[in-house]
Motif scaffolding. Sequence first.
Motif, PDB file in Angstrom:
ATOM      1  N   LEU A  80       0.834  -1.197   0.000  1.00  0.00           N
ATOM      2  CA  LEU A  80       0.000   0.000   0.000  1.00  0.00           C
ATOM      3  C   LEU A  80       0.873   1.253   0.000  1.00  0.00           C
ATOM      4  N   ALA A  92       1.084   3.957  -3.003  1.00  0.00           N
ATOM      5  CA  ALA A  92       0.797   5.370  -2.712  1.00  0.00           C
ATOM      6  C   ALA A  92       1.976   6.248  -3.115  1.00  0.00           C
ATOM      7  N   LEU A 127      -4.619   6.268  -0.048  1.00  0.00           N
ATOM      8  CA  LEU A 127      -3.862   5.079   0.350  1.00  0.00           C
ATOM      9  C   LEU A 127      -2.989   5.347   1.575  1.00  0.00           C
TER      10      LEU A 127
END
Length: 159
Positions: free
Chosen positions: A12, A16, A31
Motif C-alpha cells: 500500500l 501510494a 492510500l
Amino acid sequence: MEIRLRKWVYPLFMRASRLFENGRPKEAFRLFKGGAEAGDSGCMLNLGVLYGDGANGSPNREREMFWYKKALAYGEMSAFSNLAIAYKEQRLYRKSEAWFKKAIAAGDEDANLELAKLLLSRGASLRSVSAFLMAAAASQNVAIATMEEAQSLLDENQT
C-alpha cells in the motif's frame, strides 16, 4: 499481527508513493491515510506532507502537525525535521529551531544545514552557525548537495 500488518501495509505504501511521484496526490492521499490509520509510521509521515501540501483540498496545518507527531510517536525519526519545517513555514521560528535541534540529536545530519539556514535568516552570524555547517559539510550521511551547500556557506565566511 505486526508482521501481517507490515506485509499488508508495505505494498500500500509503495503504491501510494508511486501515485504521488506520478502526480496523483489525491489517490496517494487515500492510500496513505489507510496505511496511517493501520499504524504505519511512513504512511503517517507522508499523510502529514499531503495535508501540508493541500493534496485533499486546501492545506490543513493542524492535520499536518497531528500526523507528523503521530509518526514520531510511532518511531519515525524524520518527523522531527518535518515538524521543524512546518513550524518554519508558519513563521514559528523558535519552535522550528527547537525541532531542528531534536532532529540533529536523533541523528538527522541534514538538519544541521537547515538549522544553520534558519538561524542565518533570523540574523545570526555565519560564525555563530559554523559548527552546524561544518557538521553538515563533513557528514557522510547527507546528500552531496547538502555537503556542497554547507561548504559554500562556510567558504563565504572565509572570504
